[in-house]
Scaffold this motif. Structure first.
Motif, PDB file in Angstrom:
ATOM      1  N   LYS A 533       0.856  -1.200   0.000  1.00  0.00           N
ATOM      2  CA  LYS A 533       0.000   0.000   0.000  1.00  0.00           C
ATOM      3  C   LYS A 533       0.883   1.239   0.000  1.00  0.00           C
ATOM      4  CE  LYS A 533      -3.376  -2.459   2.871  1.00  0.00           C
ATOM      5  NZ  LYS A 533      -4.146  -2.454   4.148  1.00  0.00           N
ATOM      6  N   LYS A 542      -6.937   4.802   0.114  1.00  0.00           N
ATOM      7  CA  LYS A 542      -5.873   4.405  -0.819  1.00  0.00           C
ATOM      8  C   LYS A 542      -6.419   3.803  -2.102  1.00  0.00           C
ATOM      9  CE  LYS A 542      -2.976   3.278   3.203  1.00  0.00           C
ATOM     10  NZ  LYS A 542      -4.088   3.367   4.165  1.00  0.00           N
ATOM     11  N   GLY A 547      -3.900   2.673  -4.796  1.00  0.00           N
ATOM     12  CA  GLY A 547      -2.763   2.550  -3.897  1.00  0.00           C
ATOM     13  C   GLY A 547      -2.719   1.274  -3.095  1.00  0.00           C
ATOM     14  N   GLU A 549      -2.302  -3.083  -3.575  1.00  0.00           N
ATOM     15  CA  GLU A 549      -2.114  -4.297  -4.381  1.00  0.00           C
ATOM     16  C   GLU A 549      -2.036  -5.489  -3.421  1.00  0.00           C
ATOM     17  OE1 GLU A 549      -2.187  -4.870  -7.493  1.00  0.00           O
ATOM     18  OE2 GLU A 549      -1.857  -2.947  -8.511  1.00  0.00           O
ATOM     19  N   MET A 565       2.138   2.043  -8.537  1.00  0.00           N
ATOM     20  CA  MET A 565       1.393   2.859  -7.560  1.00  0.00           C
ATOM     21  C   MET A 565       1.864   4.301  -7.583  1.00  0.00           C
ATOM     22  SD  MET A 565       1.095   0.604  -4.118  1.00  0.00           S
ATOM     23  CE  MET A 565       0.257  -0.965  -4.097  1.00  0.00           C
ATOM     24  N   TYR A 581       5.972   3.183   1.460  1.00  0.00           N
ATOM     25  CA  TYR A 581       5.009   2.098   1.286  1.00  0.00           C
ATOM     26  C   TYR A 581       4.841   1.333   2.608  1.00  0.00           C
ATOM     27  CZ  TYR A 581       6.323   3.018  -3.562  1.00  0.00           C
ATOM     28  OH  TYR A 581       6.590   3.643  -4.749  1.00  0.00           O
TER      29      TYR A 581
END
Length: 904
Positions: A533, A542, A547, A549, A565, A581
């Motif tokens: 994220k 997100k 944002g 996966e 992202m 992240y």
């Protein structure tokens, strides 16, 4: 300020009308005429500087000229004159006033001070209580007092009506009079500048004239005061509330789904439910509730039988009952057999009980007798459609006597017009609730059912919360204060999860990194697959910017997802900062439900707990329920049940049931968190995955703000939580003993404690012989309002490993915190060992610190032990000649009063 001097407002012995007039249709003329037209027995004075007489009565030029100080004054003069009149009344000795006048919000001659504030300032030194301003006034039919400018008087009854709306006051008066419904007190609050809902509820809770209470509320300003008063009133008297403004008046942009509920009408709904009140949604329902409360008995069950002479109305009533969540009674074999013996063969042998349209009075009477005697029936709705064959009045005359000898509610629906006037009159004379349509009657029955549910919530004994990690408020405070020190209002996802973990809420392993390389390294450490994220303080959701996966299987996938992202963030939200992240383990729980749990801060009632269905469609499903903290397991379970997703928690098809104890534990821990950390304004856990193995928080969002400087602990909470800071360990008889406030979870130990008292000790403590505690008594002893009362228990671990209660000292303060009534009880086998002295010393110390002036109590003269204990603690004792009761009083705040020594 609360009930002080309200007796002069609601039960005065003399009244003065300031601004009394002969001018037709003026407020002063109307109020004075209404006072004179009633049967009020005390003096009624007219004050008018321009007239010697008003309505044939002597008029006085000002307050000083009155022959005596009136206990109540009604002020009908222009706003600028009001502060001076209040000052004159206070100086003369008047202790209550009704300000009918409007316009007091305008600026007075003093900069920054309105006429209203000037009037309040003049009243305060003498504790002169003010009803209004801008109100209709007050009616107390029992004493003939009509101190209002309403167009009609009220009949005498046992229901109190309190309204912020003057227009609704006059409408209810008209409607009630046409139905023969009376009131104990009819109160128009107006702006409620001094006397507000909390004050009036406190007064009505102890008012012998009032059996039930109706409220029309537009807003509540003092949440803690209102909730304490409402919970006290709601425990003892049915209380119905109509709240105006159901639109989300407080809707605003929020950083969380939970925060979007702040200021919403749903929070008021939650508060009313927590107080044991019944909320209605329309004026019509309020009128129906008036009818129900005036005539119905308190319900003891939910199974309804419908007795009708027409199949159609019976079906309509059944539809309304089932759609409203009600329960249609299932008739037993014995009841069916008894009805078979007296009804035509064509009757449907089921509930609704159709006794056929040609039913004579005797058939009505006999069928109703059978149904009232049926143990599977808790209440009865009798529907009558007029026919040319049978007189409706004869039917009423036949069945009314049966209703006098039953504890069950019998609702009447006399379906028709003028032909039923005599029947309706007989029904009303028997004080039975009657309605015009089957739907109205069913709605009234369901009102009683909902009220009963709310009352049961007040009385249920909560089990102990599941054991788990002890909260670490110090860790949580450090996290929040560090974020605030850096100038942020939003915690990062890792910070949010660390906050949850500090309160024992399971969270998925999450790590924050600044670079793509760091994300790959963190993924290797956690183990694949992982979720990735973005970490940005400028993005609330997100998924809105791509944002998030999930299920990334290897390092290459993590690297590619991170670069993608970053590109999407730049595209969808240019200028947003990318701090890095978060990498987290994938939670493999295929049967789990996605739930939402969180907190919000309401501008009136403070923190609220939110629960519902979670996931990315949370705003579309809008499946959420609210509760006020603090929570226990009963309240947490109730919160779950009030959502649609709760139907899935029990399992379906091949999915096992969710561990609801674990879900409830999360809600309780959120309650502790928001209680301990005032800087937390909004918090979302979404999704909270829940299955048969427990729960785990996948994502969390928290918004914080500095706490108001100098605010008292828990001041923002509508209900004061358990005061853990009052717990202490002492040494008694050479062994450690815990002295602490009682908790609802102590109920089982309290029952065992009661059972260890001898019958004689019970009689001396309660003045009556009592074999066991009722559920209501048990709830009253263990579920206390810590804002107004305190019960300290001495407890230790018993031989069976469970906590045991050895003694209790209790004090219940008046709403003004001036005087508290005490009681102390020691287990019979432990008397004479100093435990009573210890508990009383702790109680006296607490009451003194709380600012209570006097601690008072009563004991039977033969109760030598408590009288000796009181003497040792400095109580003054009084016994009237010939009386069996000894009064005890301890001055807590006077000069030279010593503080008792409490063992360490």
């Amino acid at each position: 300020m609360s009930v002080r001097n309200l007796q002069y407002l609601f039960d005065p012995h003399s009244v003065a009308v300031i601004g009394a007039s002969d001018r037709p249709h003026s407020v002063g003329a109307t109020v004075f005429r209404n006072l004179l037209a009633g049967s009020f027995r005390g003096p009624v004075y007219a004050v008018n500087p321009r007239h010697r007489t008003v309505a044939g009565r002597q008029a006085y030029p000002d307050v000083a000229a009155l022959p005596a100080a009136p206990e109540l004054a009604v002020i009908c003069t222009p706003a600028p004159t009001v502060p001076g009149i209040i000052a004159a009344l206070a100086a003369r000795g008047t202790r209550a006033a009704i300000i009918i006048s409007a316009g007091l919000g305008a600026a007075s001659g003093t900069p920054g001070v309105t006429w209203l504030q000037a009037a309040l300032d003049a009243a305060r030194p003498k504790l002169l209580r003010i009803l209004g301003p801008n109100c209709i006034g007050l009616i107390v039919p029992a004493i003939g007092l009509n101190a209002s400018f309403a167009h009609t008087n009220a009949l005498s009854g046992r229901t109190a009506f309190v309204s912020q709306s003057g227009a609704l006051v006059t409408g209810v008066l008209d409607w009630a009079k046409s139905r023969g419904i009376g009131f104990s007190r009819f109160i128009s609050l107006g702006e409620g500048a001094d006397v507000d809902f909390g004050d009036v509820l406190d007064y009505l809770a102890g008012d012998p004239l009032t059996q039930s209470i109706l409220l029309y509320i537009e807003d509540v300003r003092h949440a803690r005061k209102f909730m304490s008063a409402a919970r006290a009133a709601g425990r003892s008297k049915p209380t119905v509330v109509l709240k105006a403004g159901r639109v989300a008046e407080g809707a605003r942009a929020a950083a969380s789904h939970s925060g979007a509920l702040a200021g919403s009408d749903a929070v008021y709904e939650t508060a009313f439910r927590r107080a044991g009140m019944l909320r209605v949604m329309s004026t019509e329902e309020l009128f129906d509730a008036t009818e129900t409360l005036a005539h119905a008995r308190r319900g003891h069950g939910e199974r309804l039988a419908i007795l009708t002479n027409g199949g159609g109305p019976g079906v309509m009533a059944t539809d309304e009952l089932i759609c409203g969540g009600g329960t249609l009674a299932t008739l037993s074999t014995d009841t069916l057999a008894r009805l078979d013996a007296l009804l035509p063969p064509s009757w449907p042998r089921a509930n609704p009980i159709d006794i056929i349209g040609d039913a004579p009075p005797e058939r009505y009477r006999d069928a109703l007798q059978v149904v009232l005697e049926a143990p599977e029936v808790d209440a009865v709705l009798m529907i009558h459609c007029p026919t040319a064959i049978v007189s409706s009045a004869e039917i009423a005359r036949a069945v009314v006597p049966l209703t006098r000898n039953t504890s069950k509610n019998v609702f009447g629906c006399w379906l028709g017009g003028d032909a039923l006037a005599d029947a309706r009159r007989m029904w009303a004379s028997a004080r039975l609730p009657a309605y015009d349509t089957p739907e109205d009657a069913i709605d009234a029955f369901l009102q009683i059912v909902r009220y009963r549910h709310n009352q049961q919530l007040l009385m249920q004994v909560p089990p102990a919360a599941p054991a788990g990690q002890q909260p670490e408020p110090g860790v949580a405070r450090a996290l929040v204060r560090a974020a605030l020190a850096s100038g942020r209002q939003m915690l990062t996802e890792p910070e949010s999860k660390a906050l949850l973990a500090a309160y024992g809420i399971p969270v998925v392993d999450t790590r924050s990194v600044e670079t793509v390389a760091g994300a790959v390294e963190a993924a290797h450490a956690i183990g694949f697959p992982v979720a990735l994220k973005i970490l940005s303080p400028d993005v609330t959701h997100k998924t809105d910017v791509g944002g998030v996966e999930l299920d990334l299987p290897d390092a290459a996938a993590v690297q590619a997802a991170a670069h993608a992202m970053a590109g999407r963030l730049a595209h969808f939200k240019p200028g947003a900062r990318l701090l890095g992240y978060t990498v987290q383990a994938m939670a493999r729980r295929p049967d789990a439900l996605e739930l939402l749990a969180g907190t919000a801060t309401d501008p009136v009632f403070g923190p609220v707990i939110v629960f519902g269905q979670g996931g990315i469609a949370v705003d579309i499903t809008a499946d959420r329920a609210l509760a006020l903290p603090p929570l226990d397991m009963v309240l947490a379970h109730d919160l779950l049940r009030r959502t649609r997703v709760s139907r899935l928690l029990g399992g379906y098809r091949n999915r096992p049931a969710v561990d609801t104890e674990a879900v409830s534990a999360v809600l309780i821990r959120l309650s502790h968190l928001v209680t301990d950390i005032p800087e937390v304004l909004e918090l979302d856990i979404n999704p909270l995955l829940a299955d048969h193995n427990g729960v785990i928080a996948l994502d969390a969002r928290v918004r914080v703000a500095p706490a108001p400087p100098g605010a008292e602990p828990y001041s923002r909470l509508a209900i004061r939580p358990y005061p853990q800071e009052l717990e202490r360990t002492v040494t008694w008889q050479g062994q450690p003993l815990t002295i602490r406030p009682v908790r609802p979870e102590d109920a089982p130990a309290h029952v065992a404690f009661f059972n260890r008292l001898t019958p004689e000790d019970v009689r001396l403590r309660m003045f009556v012989r009592l074999r066991e505690l009722s559920p209501a008594q048990l709830a009253r002893f263990t579920q206390i309002d810590y804002d107004r009362e305190m019960a300290f228990i001495a407890t230790r671990v018993g031989p069976d490993g469970e906590p045991e209660t050895l003694g209790v000292s209790r004090a219940v303060a008046d709403p003004d915190n001036v005087k508290a009534e005490f009681a102390v009880t020691i287990r019979s086998d432990l008397k004479g060992q100093g435990l009573g002295t210890l508990l009383m010393q702790v109680l006296v110390d607490y009451c003194r610190d709380k600012g209570i002036r006097e601690l008072v109590g009563e004991a039977l003269a033969e109760n030598v032990a408590i009288l000796r204990l009181a003497a040792r603690l400095g109580f003054h004792k009084t016994q009237l000649p010939g009386e069996e009761i000894v009064s005890m009083c301890l001055n807590l705040q006077g000069p030279g009063v010593a503080r008792p020594a409490v063992p360490a």
